[in-house]
Structure formats: structure tokens, C-alpha cells
Design an enzyme around this catalytic site. Structure first.
Site, PDB file in Angstrom:
ATOM      1  N   SER A 255      82.160 -28.029 104.775  1.00 19.19           N
ATOM      2  CA  SER A 255      82.170 -27.296 103.506  1.00 19.19           C
ATOM      3  C   SER A 255      81.535 -28.128 102.403  1.00 19.19           C
ATOM      4  O   SER A 255      81.514 -29.354 102.458  1.00 19.19           O
ATOM      5  CB  SER A 255      83.618 -26.956 103.162  1.00 19.19           C
ATOM      6  OG  SER A 255      83.809 -26.899 101.777  1.00 19.19           O
ATOM      7  N   LYS A 256      81.051 -27.431 101.391  1.00 18.97           N
ATOM      8  CA  LYS A 256      80.421 -28.161 100.293  1.00 18.97           C
ATOM      9  C   LYS A 256      81.365 -28.299  99.105  1.00 18.97           C
ATOM     10  O   LYS A 256      80.986 -28.758  98.050  1.00 18.97           O
ATOM     11  CB  LYS A 256      79.143 -27.420  99.882  1.00 18.97           C
ATOM     12  CG  LYS A 256      78.072 -28.334  99.365  1.00 18.97           C
ATOM     13  CD  LYS A 256      77.169 -27.669  98.358  1.00 18.97           C
ATOM     14  CE  LYS A 256      77.465 -28.133  96.989  1.00 18.97           C
ATOM     15  NZ  LYS A 256      77.186 -27.435  95.853  1.00 18.97           N
ATOM     16  N   ARG A 257      82.599 -27.898  99.314  1.00 17.71           N
ATOM     17  CA  ARG A 257      83.549 -27.976  98.207  1.00 17.71           C
ATOM     18  C   ARG A 257      83.788 -29.430  97.817  1.00 17.71           C
ATOM     19  O   ARG A 257      83.890 -30.315  98.676  1.00 17.71           O
ATOM     20  CB  ARG A 257      84.871 -27.333  98.641  1.00 17.71           C
ATOM     21  CG  ARG A 257      84.722 -25.869  98.949  1.00 17.71           C
ATOM     22  CD  ARG A 257      85.422 -25.027  97.944  1.00 17.71           C
ATOM     23  NE  ARG A 257      86.811 -24.841  98.315  1.00 17.71           N
ATOM     24  CZ  ARG A 257      87.215 -24.007  99.269  1.00 17.71           C
ATOM     25  NH1 ARG A 257      86.344 -23.340  99.992  1.00 17.71           N
ATOM     26  NH2 ARG A 257      88.487 -23.856  99.512  1.00 17.71           N
TER      27      ARG A 257
END
Ligand code: GLU
Length: 526
Positions: A255-257
């Protein structure tokens, strides 16, 4: 089989996710394997920002990897437009058709009412299904509501009595859902904007997509989508729900969170890619791992991976030809790609494997190609002029040759700053300066003496220098170790690097002498 047509439908997010790229690649491979078509369709119905700007990095990633699309942005095609925001009329027409046929309905229940229904179902531990109050409205009431401008959404009327809806997924096998358990999904908002589940079906049908290959998280959407194809009277495509790309060494979706990125920085396998970014990007004006991180395709390009290596790596996430073939060109994968060899379980991005692919593909490149890839790094870091002249290019070529397989990523060329700085600006590794130059007692006289040998030497090739030093230590009856480390430190400032004689040959006589003189002066200063 009719011509295979696959599609990838990204939202313009301003970057290309490496996991999304892998989904796109599998679609592309399947189309190419069958000599079919690959379509790019832009899912921009919810778009607030500038679509063109946010799409550019996505198209760039495809171009960088050499994955062409047959229809889509910049190309057009027979089934356009390829931006969902430009297809509203088609969605509206399809909605009108479903409404007219009684397969969809305008739901005037305010969201709070639907929410209360949902909570009641939860409380009573029963499956939630829409109460469909609006179906009981008379035509007159409905007309009145519409005339009043009362808010509504259009919901698909799930055929609850239809038994099971099922697919035979290429990867998951037979999957079925009970129609009696599926809530009525919103397919269009009151303002005429379609929702994903609906727009996707209308587009896939209109664009004659034969295979929907997408991330497994969409499997839950598939039941409704299949029912929608059926309601619209369209052919249902084949499906392949592929496992997601997991963060290295985990089973968790990459994820790019921000929170996840913080975790990745401490992930033993991932960390090195973040560290690389923090070392390299500031030198070439690209910020740091805060701006460009290994979840994005662009990271790999900017850090100096070859597209061949990234493609090789992406192909192998969740797919293999057999249990031994590791290095595969894109053509080879196209020829051999089949969906039955895609695994079901999450497959992790593996930085070490990627680096190993990179090493392999780097080994396939000619010196000229390596030079072309390395030059922009040196230019961006200000080490060489923006338009390097021939001698500079040749010098870089000789350095790359001397580096051999030390050059793993193209940005590694930045680790050899000492070859590009002025002789009096070269910096010394402090610890090694103490150990190799300051501590050994007789190092200065030995260095001074060998300096004269170098000064008198006409042939400054690595081989000639090799013989010169060997003969000299023999004559002096000293061990090679007494001089060679000092010589490397004096001329490069570093304890390690390419072969010693290559270093000297690369720098040439004048620069070697100037650097030794400066080192001797520093030693004298004490
Ligand atoms: N825009 C959707 C996504 O990125 C497409 C999903 C699909 O392939 O159906 O998740």
C-alpha cells in the site's frame, strides 16, 4: 475464441502503483499471448484534480516498460471515448433501459433510512437486503417526488429469486453467490454519475472485453457485475482474479498509505530500497523516499533499474513458467504466459530478487548502452556538463568498464564521485585515512618514492602500472600491502573501488601525481 481483448482501467492518481502495474502487465501479456488487443481505459468519473496531469505518470510507466496499448488515451480506437468521464451518455442510456425494463429503480429513501435498515439487520444478525420502499410508490407519487426534486439514487434491482450467480474464474475456479443475499447496489447517483460497478460493466460490454483480469479484491464486485451483464443482455466476459502484490516478506497488500510506508522503512527487505532513495534522489534533484518510493513504478526508473529487470520481476510475482526458469525476456513471457500458472496466494514483491534480475539484465547490456543510462545521473548531479563531450563520454565508459559488476543500478555511478572532482577537492574517507595513511609509520616516504616511479612512467595503462608496482616492491623487498592501500587512499580517498591499477589508469598520470602530492602535504601538516 473471438479475438482476446483485455483492459486495464486505472484511476488517474498521479503515480503508477507497482502492484497495479503487475495487474496491467498480466492483462497485456494475455492479450499479446493471443495476438489480441489491450485497452487502456481511464476511470476518471470521481476525478477532482487535473486528469491529464494525474494520468501522465501512468502513461509514462507503460512507455518506460515498453507496454503499448492498442486503444486508449493518445491512441483512440473504435470503442472510444476511453475516459469514463466522457461516456456519461452511454451510462445514462443503459440506466434508462434498466429503469424502463423494471430492472433498476429510483430509490428515494434518504441515506439515513437505508443506514437504519442496515443497522437493524446487523442487530438482528440477519443479512441486510434493501427494503425497496420506493418500489411501492405509485406512478403519481414518483412523478411528484421527481417534480419536487427529491434526492434519489438509482439502484439495480437484484433478482433475488434467481438462485445462484456464478463464474468460473481462471484462477479461483468456480465461485458462486446466492442472489438472495445480495443488496441492491447503487448504480447511478442522482446527479447522473455512474458508480464503478455499473460503469465498468457498461464499458467492458461496449468495448467487447473478453477477459477481465484484475486484483482479487474485486472478486466481491463480480457477483453484481455478472448480474448487470445479464440484465443488460450482454455477454459475460471471462474473469481472472489475480492475487495482490504483498509487501516484501508479508501477506499484506502493498500500500502507498503513509502509515504503511513508515512500516516499510523498517522492513528488513524493503529498507534497502528506501535507503537507496534517500541517498540517490537528493543528488539528482528528486527529493527523497518521501517523494518517490518503491511502491511507485517511477522509483525503479529513477533509481536506475532496467525496464527488462522490472518486467522480469513483475512477471514472476504470482506467476512462473516452471520451478527453474528465472530470467525471462518480455517476448519469452508473452510466448509462455498462461493464466493457469498464476497462483492463488498473495505473492510478495521481493527486492533481493529484483536486484538479482537487475544484475542479470545489466550483464546483457553493452558498454555503450550502460554509458547512455549512466550519463543522465552524472549530469543531474552536476558532475559533468549537460551535454557531455566525447572525452567525457569515453571517460565514463572507462570508469564503467573498470567498475565491472560493481555497477548494479545505473545510479551506482554516483558512488564514484572521486573521479569527477578536482584533485584538490577530493575528500578522504576519514577512518581509512587514519588507518591507511596516518598510522603506518613509513607510509609517507614510501608514497613519495613511488610517486617518482609514477612520474617517470610513460605507459599509464593498468597492465603497465601493475608491472611497475610489482617490480618496485620486489626491488624494495617490501610486501605489497605496505603501499597499495596507501596508494588507493592517496589517489581516490576511498578504501575500496575498482581494481587499483584501473583507478590509476583512469585518473591518468597528472591527476595521480597531483593527488599524491596533496596527500603527502596533508600528512606533513600532521
Ligand atoms: N479502476 C478500478 C481499479 O483500479 C478498475 C477495477 C477493474 O479492473 O474492474 O480498481
Amino acid at each position: 475464441m473471438s479475438t482476446v481483448r483485455t483492459r486495464f482501467a486505472p484511476s488517474p492518481t498521479g503515480y503508477m502503483h507497482i502492484g497495479g502495474m503487475r495487474t496491467a502487465l498480466f492483462n497485456w501479456l494475455w492479450a499479446r499471448h493471443h495476438g489480441g488487443q489491450f485497452v487502456l481505459r481511464i476511470d476518471d468519473t470521481d476525478q477532482q484534480r487535473n486528469v491529464e496531469e494525474a494520468l501522465e505518470p501512468i502513461l509514462h510507466a507503460f512507455n518506460w516498460l515498453g507496454l503499448d496499448w492498442d486503444e486508449g488515451p493518445e491512441k483512440g480506437g473504435d470503442f472510444g471515448p476511453y475516459f469514463q468521464s466522457e461516456r456519461t451518455e452511454l451510462y445514462r442510456a443503459a440506466v434508462d433501459r434498466l429503469l424502463a425494463e423494471g430492472k433498476a429503480f429510483k430509490d428515494f429513501d434518504p441515506p439515513e433510512v437505508t443506514q437504519a435498515d442496515r443497522e437493524a439487520a446487523e442487530k438482528e444478525k440477519r443479512n441486510f437486503l434493501n427494503v425497496r420502499r420506493s418500489l411501492d410508490l405509485t406512478d403519481a407519487e414518483r412523478e411528484q417526488y421527481e417534480a419536487e426534486g427529491r434526492p434519489f439514487v438509482v439502484r439495480f434491482l437484484v433478482p433475488r429469486d434467481a438462485g445462484k450467480v456464478s463464474i468460473d474464474d481462471h484462477i479461483r475456479g468456480h465461485v458462486e453467490w446466492d442472489c438472495g443475499l445480495i443488496p441492491d447496489p447503487v448504480i447511478m447517483r442522482g446527479n447522473g454519475m455512474p458508480l464503478y460497478n455499473f460503469a465498468t460493466v457498461v464499458d467492458d460490454a461496449e468495448m467487447k472485453i473478453t477477459h477481465v483480469i484484475r486484483a482479487e479484491e474485486h472478486l466481491t464486485n463480480t457477483a453484481v457485475q455478472v448480474l448487470l451483464y445479464q440484465a443488460l443482455g450482454d455477454d459475460v466476459p471471462e474473469f481472472a482474479h489475480i492475487p495482490f502484490v504483498a509487501a516484501p516478506g508479508t501477506k499484506e497488500k502493498l500500500s502507498k498509505r503513509d502509515k504503511k510506508l513508515e512500516k516499510y522503512r523498517k522492513n528488513p527487505q524493503f529498507q534497502k530500497l528506501f535507503d537507496l532513495a534517500d541517498r540517490v534522489f537528493p543528488q539528482i534533484g528528486l527529493g527523497s523516499s518521501e517523494t518517490l518510493n518503491p511502491v511507485m513504478v517511477k522509483y525503479y526508473e529513477e533509481i536506475g533499474f532496467l525496464p527488462e529487470a522490472v518486467l522480469n520481476g513483475l512477471s514472476r510475482i504470482g506467476w512462473s513458467l516452471d520451478d527453474k526458469t528465472e530470467h525471462m525476456s518480455l517476448d519469452f513471457v508473452v510466448e509462455n504466459f498462461t493464466l493457469d500458472r498464476v497462483v492463488k496466494s498473495a505473492a510478495g514483491l521481493d527486492p533481493d530478487k529484483l536486484l538479482a534480475y537487475q544484475e542479470y539484465w545489466m550483464g546483457q547490456k553493452s558498454l555503450e548502452e550502460k554509458v547512455e543510462y549512466c550519463l543522465p545521473y552524472l549530469v543531474k548531479a552536476g558532475r559533468i556538463p549537460a551535454e557531455p563531450d566525447e572525452p567525457t563520454r569515453q571517460f565514463v565508459g572507462r570508469l564503467i568498464e573498470a567498475l565491472g559488476d560493481r555497477l548494479k543500478l545505473f545510479s551506482d555511478i554516483l558512488n564514484y564521485e572521486e573521479y569527477f572532482v578536482a584533485d584538490n577537492e577530493m575528500t578522504y574517507d576519514e577512518k581509512a585515512f587514519q588507518k591507511r595513511l596516518r598510522k603506518p609509520e613509513d607510509v609517507a616516504p614510501l608514497l613519495a618514492e613511488f610517486r617518482e616511479e609514477l612520474a617517470g612512467c610513460d605507459d599509464f595503462s593498468a597492465d603497465a602500472l601493475d608491472s611497475l608496482l610489482h617490480e618496485w616492491v620486489e626491488k624494495k623487498e617490501i610486501g605489497m600491502g605496505r603501499i597499495i592501500h596507501a596508494l588507493r587512499m592517496a589517489t581516490t580517498g576511498k578504501p575500496a573501488g575498482p581494481g587499483m591499477f584501473d583507478c590509476l589508469a583512469l585518473l591518468g598520470k597528472d591527476r595521480c601525481l597531483a593527488r599524491i602530492d596533496r596527500t603527502l602535504a596533508l600528512l606533513q601538516e600532521g
